[in-house]
Design an enzyme around this catalytic site. Structure first.
Site, mmCIF file in Angstrom:
data_model
loop_
_atom_site.group_PDB
_atom_site.id
_atom_site.type_symbol
_atom_site.label_atom_id
_atom_site.label_comp_id
_atom_site.label_asym_id
_atom_site.label_seq_id
_atom_site.Cartn_x
_atom_site.Cartn_y
_atom_site.Cartn_z
ATOM 1 N N TYR A 3 -29.051 -132.636 5.747
ATOM 2 C CA TYR A 3 -30.122 -131.684 5.459
ATOM 3 C C TYR A 3 -29.679 -130.264 5.795
ATOM 4 O O TYR A 3 -29.879 -129.336 5.003
ATOM 5 C CB TYR A 3 -31.375 -132.058 6.246
ATOM 6 C CG TYR A 3 -32.572 -131.192 5.930
ATOM 7 C CD1 TYR A 3 -33.186 -131.260 4.683
ATOM 8 C CD2 TYR A 3 -33.092 -130.307 6.870
ATOM 9 C CE1 TYR A 3 -34.285 -130.469 4.373
ATOM 10 C CE2 TYR A 3 -34.189 -129.515 6.577
ATOM 11 C CZ TYR A 3 -34.777 -129.591 5.334
ATOM 12 O OH TYR A 3 -35.866 -128.804 5.040
ATOM 13 N N SER A 18 -34.416 -123.383 4.515
ATOM 14 C CA SER A 18 -34.980 -123.862 5.779
ATOM 15 C C SER A 18 -34.251 -123.184 6.919
ATOM 16 O O SER A 18 -33.065 -122.837 6.797
ATOM 17 C CB SER A 18 -34.832 -125.383 5.911
ATOM 18 O OG SER A 18 -35.189 -125.826 7.217
#
Length: 266
Positions: free
Chosen positions: A159, A146
């Site tokens: 995350y 990501s």
């Protein structure tokens, strides 16, 4: 739509019951590939695969497993090899995205779950295939990272850390497999329209439909790209993020809305 031939190439995808995994499965199926799909929610996966292809029992293998359980996902990979053969492409897509607050004890357990799924689960997904692909002299191992893995964002610590781990892990594995014919591809999505992102309470620039993402990822994987940010606009943003001085980055990130924590309403 191209129909899979008996000798059609095979792709193994985790987290295939929704979101990016499902979009990738549909794209590969449309290109005539055979599918080996894994997800924790195997019932939903069976239903979706049956709707995608009425001949799914002969063309699509389904392996129920939670990637947070390393033994379960390793067993799924071995079952894939036994039943469908060694894949040409393995996409470690399964992942979760939850905000954490380090001051909250419960969120330390959330962090452990994030790392178990997004990092240990990725390595366990690749494990059954690495040696066999190297012996064959070909294959693609694909980690879905990501843009959030490039710099740490307030409220996104777990995350961001997990996706930074994906980027570093795939880079390490690529060096280990150099010269074997096995390519390691890191795909870093920006904001993609999936159930994972629809609850976000902050602006999502360059939001991309999941099928458009899957098409671009399909071609990047086919080329064997080492690193690809999708969409390209977020690639430009990622390059800028990498070089921003820490003080400037901290000021820009201050006050940004945080990702929902576990149990918080959307």
């Amino acid at each position: 739509m191209t129909q899979p031939a008996p000798t059609a190439p095979l792709v193994f995808i985790t987290g295939a019951s929704s979101g990016l995994g499902q979009a990738l499965a549909a794209r590969y199926h449309g290109a005539g590939w055979r599918l080996a799909l894994s997800a924790r929610r195997s019932e939903a996966l069976h239903a979706w695969a049956g709707a995608l292809d009425p001949q799914a029992p002969g063309r699509i293998g389904i392996y129920g497993a939670d990637v947070a359980d390393a033994d379960a996902i390793v067993a799924a990979g071995r079952a894939c090899i036994a039943q469908q053969g060694l894949p040409d492409v393995v996409i470690a897509n399964a992942g979760i995205s939850i905000g954490i607050d380090t001051a909250e004890r419960a969120d330390i357990d959330v962090l452990a779950r994030l790392l178990a799924v997004n990092n240990v689960g990725l390595a366990a997904t690749f494990h059954p295939f690495v040696a066999a692909m190297a012996r064959r002299g070909s294959g693609r191992l694909v980690g879905i990272a990501s843009v959030a893995g490039i710099r740490g964002l307030p409220g996104h610590g777990g995350y961001c850390a997990s996706k930074a781990g994906v980027i570093a892990y795939c880079e390490s594995l690529r060096g280990e497999l150099r010269g074997t014919g096995v390519k390691v591809v890191t795909i870093a999505p920006g904001y993609i329209d999936t159930p994972l992102t629809r609850g976000n309470r902050y602006a999502m620039p360059f939001l991309m439909p999941a099928d458009a993402f899957a098409d671009r990822a399909f071609h990047a994987i086919g080329r064997g790209d080492r690193w690809r940010v999708i969409p390209w606009q977020m690639g430009v943003a990622a390059a800028i993020m990498r070089v921003l001085p820490a003080g400037l980055f901290d000021r820009l990130a201050a006050g940004r809305p945080r990702k929902h924590r576990a149990g918080e309403p959307g």
